[in-house]
Each structure stands twice: as structure tokens, then as C-alpha cells.
Design a protein around this motif. Structure first.
Motif, PDB file in Angstrom:
ATOM      1  N   GLU A  54       0.737  -1.196   0.071  1.00 43.99           N
ATOM      2  CA  GLU A  54       0.022   0.061   0.005  1.00 43.99           C
ATOM      3  C   GLU A  54       0.958   1.430   0.082  1.00 43.99           C
ATOM      4  OE1 GLU A  54      -4.086   0.149   1.371  1.00 43.99           O
ATOM      5  OE2 GLU A  54      -3.156   1.072   3.219  1.00 43.99           O
ATOM      6  N   LYS A  56       0.382   5.253   0.907  1.00 48.00           N
ATOM      7  CA  LYS A  56      -0.526   6.303   1.449  1.00 48.00           C
ATOM      8  C   LYS A  56       0.411   7.020   2.274  1.00 48.00           C
ATOM      9  CE  LYS A  56      -1.518   3.126   5.366  1.00 48.00           C
ATOM     10  NZ  LYS A  56      -2.590   2.402   6.174  1.00 48.00           N
ATOM     11  N   LYS A  58      -0.435   9.272   4.986  1.00 45.57           N
ATOM     12  CA  LYS A  58      -0.873   9.453   6.492  1.00 45.57           C
ATOM     13  C   LYS A  58      -2.141   8.638   6.546  1.00 45.57           C
ATOM     14  CE  LYS A  58      -3.802  13.559   5.554  1.00 45.57           C
ATOM     15  NZ  LYS A  58      -3.821  14.923   6.051  1.00 45.57           N
ATOM     16  N   SER A  59      -2.245   8.482   8.090  1.00 46.54           N
ATOM     17  CA  SER A  59      -3.651   7.807   8.224  1.00 46.54           C
ATOM     18  C   SER A  59      -4.250   8.500   9.646  1.00 46.54           C
ATOM     19  CB  SER A  59      -3.277   6.183   8.759  1.00 46.54           C
ATOM     20  OG  SER A  59      -2.833   5.984   9.705  1.00 46.54           O
ATOM     21  N   SER A  61      -5.159   7.233  12.306  1.00 48.92           N
ATOM     22  CA  SER A  61      -4.650   6.480  13.201  1.00 48.92           C
ATOM     23  C   SER A  61      -3.344   6.533  13.707  1.00 48.92           C
ATOM     24  CB  SER A  61      -5.157   4.979  13.408  1.00 48.92           C
ATOM     25  OG  SER A  61      -4.502   4.337  12.231  1.00 48.92           O
ATOM     26  N   LYS A  62      -2.457   6.757  12.746  1.00 49.90           N
ATOM     27  CA  LYS A  62      -0.971   6.734  12.955  1.00 49.90           C
ATOM     28  C   LYS A  62      -0.439   8.119  12.478  1.00 49.90           C
ATOM     29  CE  LYS A  62      -0.779   2.649  14.253  1.00 49.90           C
ATOM     30  NZ  LYS A  62      -0.446   1.976  15.630  1.00 49.90           N
ATOM     31  N   LEU A  89      -4.168   5.009  -1.817  1.00 46.87           N
ATOM     32  CA  LEU A  89      -4.888   5.636  -1.160  1.00 46.87           C
ATOM     33  C   LEU A  89      -5.652   6.819  -2.327  1.00 46.87           C
ATOM     34  CD1 LEU A  89      -6.517   5.269   1.637  1.00 46.87           C
ATOM     35  CD2 LEU A  89      -4.445   4.051   1.253  1.00 46.87           C
ATOM     36  N   PHE A  95      -6.049  10.532   4.287  1.00 47.05           N
ATOM     37  CA  PHE A  95      -5.131   9.659   4.030  1.00 47.05           C
ATOM     38  C   PHE A  95      -4.000  10.205   2.913  1.00 47.05           C
ATOM     39  CE2 PHE A  95      -8.421   7.032   5.410  1.00 47.05           C
ATOM     40  CZ  PHE A  95      -7.726   6.055   6.306  1.00 47.05           C
ATOM     41  N   PHE A 196     -10.649   1.799  15.296  1.00 49.02           N
ATOM     42  CA  PHE A 196      -9.118   1.755  14.833  1.00 49.02           C
ATOM     43  C   PHE A 196      -8.541   0.621  15.669  1.00 49.02           C
ATOM     44  CE2 PHE A 196     -10.341   5.489  12.465  1.00 49.02           C
ATOM     45  CZ  PHE A 196      -9.669   5.235  11.252  1.00 49.02           C
ATOM     46  N   SER A 220      -4.902  -5.137   7.181  1.00 49.50           N
ATOM     47  CA  SER A 220      -4.570  -4.160   8.159  1.00 49.50           C
ATOM     48  C   SER A 220      -3.838  -4.911   9.583  1.00 49.50           C
ATOM     49  CB  SER A 220      -5.768  -3.274   8.617  1.00 49.50           C
ATOM     50  OG  SER A 220      -6.107  -2.340   7.580  1.00 49.50           O
ATOM     51  N   GLU A 243       1.346   0.304   6.697  1.00 49.23           N
ATOM     52  CA  GLU A 243       2.120   0.935   7.772  1.00 49.23           C
ATOM     53  C   GLU A 243       3.431   0.097   8.162  1.00 49.23           C
ATOM     54  OE1 GLU A 243       2.032   1.336  12.636  1.00 49.23           O
ATOM     55  OE2 GLU A 243      -0.138   0.978  11.647  1.00 49.23           O
TER      56      GLU A 243
END
Length: 269
Positions: A54, A56, A58-59, A61-62, A89, A95, A196, A220, A243
Motif C-alpha cells: 500500500e 499512503k 498518512k492515516s 490512526s498513525k 489511497l 490519508f 481503529f 490491516s 504501515e
């Protein structure tokens, strides 16, 4: 922390604005210019467990991920080191992605893998957008779509455009809805999109109700190669990892570990 309901509410506003800028008819006209579809289904059906790597920025949750590589540079690393598909994303606000990011990756001459447009899809407009920018697959989240009839229609639209749909669920009820909607590929998200929180054990129970003829993806929360082995032992055909790759000091090596190449090379050495 942003929850799914807030993301969906924002998505409705985004889609309305996109439709004002470019009508569905205009978008459908662009489909003729899109590159040919790559076979996402066959990529996940290959022997062993397939890595969907993946991209992305940012997220919720992180937060922000390290930005040592651009999206296309990451895609090239993934493409050259054992990944079998790439997830990009398409959500910008939460994201840090966008349809333009998917388009750059999907049409990069050094990237040969199928590319999935990963978005919170609630309107068929987004499916046409995905194909118009060169995507080979889209993510459909059962919880985001809600209505089972609309889910079936969206899956049909995806297939009519030559793409594949990764239909994501988090509960047994959602998995049953995906099966009923004739999903060919079902993903089990180990992270609850409302809280999350991650629970890898839940996936085994959900996987048990999905027919063996349906391809399955563990999504995930997979943090190391041992999680890959566990997912494979539970009968999954593929894993979706973001991640753990994006936060790695050596992304190339990490991709090869999750793709199983480091293990194979070690055994053969």
C-alpha cells in the motif's frame, strides 16, 4: 481520532464537488483513453500468499508516514521486490492520497503490477473515476455502502468495466453480505474503522464463512512476516500491508520479507 462516519460525511461533500467540476458523462468519455486493465484477480490467485503493498502519506490512526520516497518511487520498489499488486489511497483529506496519485502510479512505465484505487466508495461515480485514471481494482467497504442492493450493483459496475472489487468486511454479517452480493474477492479488515483497534484473531472466524471459491485478503494490522504465515495458515490468499512497509528503515528489505523473498533466499543460500 477520525471515525468512519466522519470520513463518509466528508466524502459526500467531495463527490458533489467533483460532479460539479466533471460530470459522470465526461468521466465515462475518458474511459476510452485509460490503459488496458491488468488482472488483479490472477495476481492474488498465484501460488503462495500474495502481497498487496500500500501507498499512503498518512492515516487517521498513525498520522504522517516518513516521506523518503514519492508514490511512484514506492510503487517501483514494490513492483521490483515481490509485491503482486499495489493499493493506492485515493482519499486526500484523511490519508493524503488522491485520484491523481493513483493515476501517476497506475500509468508509470516502470510499474507493471495491478493497481487498486483504495477509497471510501459510496457512489458509482467513484468507480468510473477509478477506471478513468487507470486503476485495475477498487475497494468496496460493506459498512460504507450499507445497502446490499447497492453493493451488488457496484460490484456489477466494477466487473462491467473490466476491473475487480476487493469487498471489505469487518464482521460475519458483513462477510455474509459480501458473499450474497457475489463478491469474487473478500477482504477481512483486522482494524475496526470506527475504533481503529486491531484484532487479528477475529479474521479466522470471519474467514470460515467465506466459500473456498472466493479469494480472500487479510487487511490491516499485519506487522511482521510471522503475521503473514499466520494469515496463510488461516487460508487467506493475500495480505494488504501498508504501515509496516511505510515505517520501515529499509523498505526494500521489508517488502521482500512480506513477499516471502527474503525467507526463500535464506533457505536457498
Amino acid at each position: 481520532m477520525y471515525m468512519l462516519n466522519e470520513i463518509i460525511a466528508n466524502k459526500r461533500v467531495e463527490i458533489d464537488e467533483k460532479k460539479r467540476v466533471r460530470t459522470l458523462e465526461d468521466l465515462q468519455g475518458k474511459l476510452r483513453e485509460a490503459r488496458p486493465v491488468r488482472d488483479f484477480y490472477s495476481a492474488l490467485q498465484m501460488p503462495g500468499i500474495s502481497l498487496i503493498a500500500e501507498i499512503k502519506r498518512k492515516s487517521p490512526s498513525k498520522g504522517e508516514f516518513p516521506s523518503q520516497f514519492t508514490a511512484t518511487e514506492l510503487a517501483r520498489i514494490y513492483s521490483q521486490n515481490g509485491a503482486r499488486a499495489i493499493s493506492v489511497l485515493a482519499d486526500e483529506k484523511f490519508f493524503g492520497g488522491g485520484a491523481h496519485v493513483v493515476e501517476r502510479v497506475a500509468n508509470d512505465p516502470a510499474v507493471h503490477l495491478p493497481v487498486m484505487y483504495k477509497e471510501f466508495i459510496i457512489d458509482p461515480y467513484q468507480i468510473y473515476e477509478a477506471r478513468s485514471v487507470g486503476a485495475d481494482a477498487v475497494l468496496l467497504i460493506v459498512r460504507s455502502i450499507g445497502d446490499s442492493g447497492l453493493l451488488s450493483e457496484m460490484i456489477s459496475t466494477v466487473h462491467d468495466l473490466g476491473m475487480q472489487a476487493l469487498v471489505e468486511c469487518f464482521t460475519i454479517k458483513e462477510a455474509a453480505a459480501a458473499v450474497e452480493a457475489k463478491a469474487r474477492i473478500i477482504g477481512v479488515n483486522n482494524r475496526d474503522l470506527q475504533t481503529f483497534e486491531v484484532d487479528l484473531k477475529r479474521s479466522e472466524e470471519i474467514r470460515s464463512i467465506i466459500p473456498d471459491t472466493t479469494l480472500t485478503v487479510s487487511e490491516s494490522g499485519l506487522s511482521n512476516p510471522a503475521d503473514v504465515v499466520e494469515a496463510q495458515n488461516r487460508g487467506f490468499d493475500a495480505i494488504l500491508v501498508g504501515e509496516a512497509l511505510l515505517k520501515a528503515d529499509d523498505i526494500t528489505r521489508r517488502v521482500r520479507e512480506f513477499a516471502g523473498l527474503e525467507i526463500i533466499e535464506h533457505q536457498n543460500g
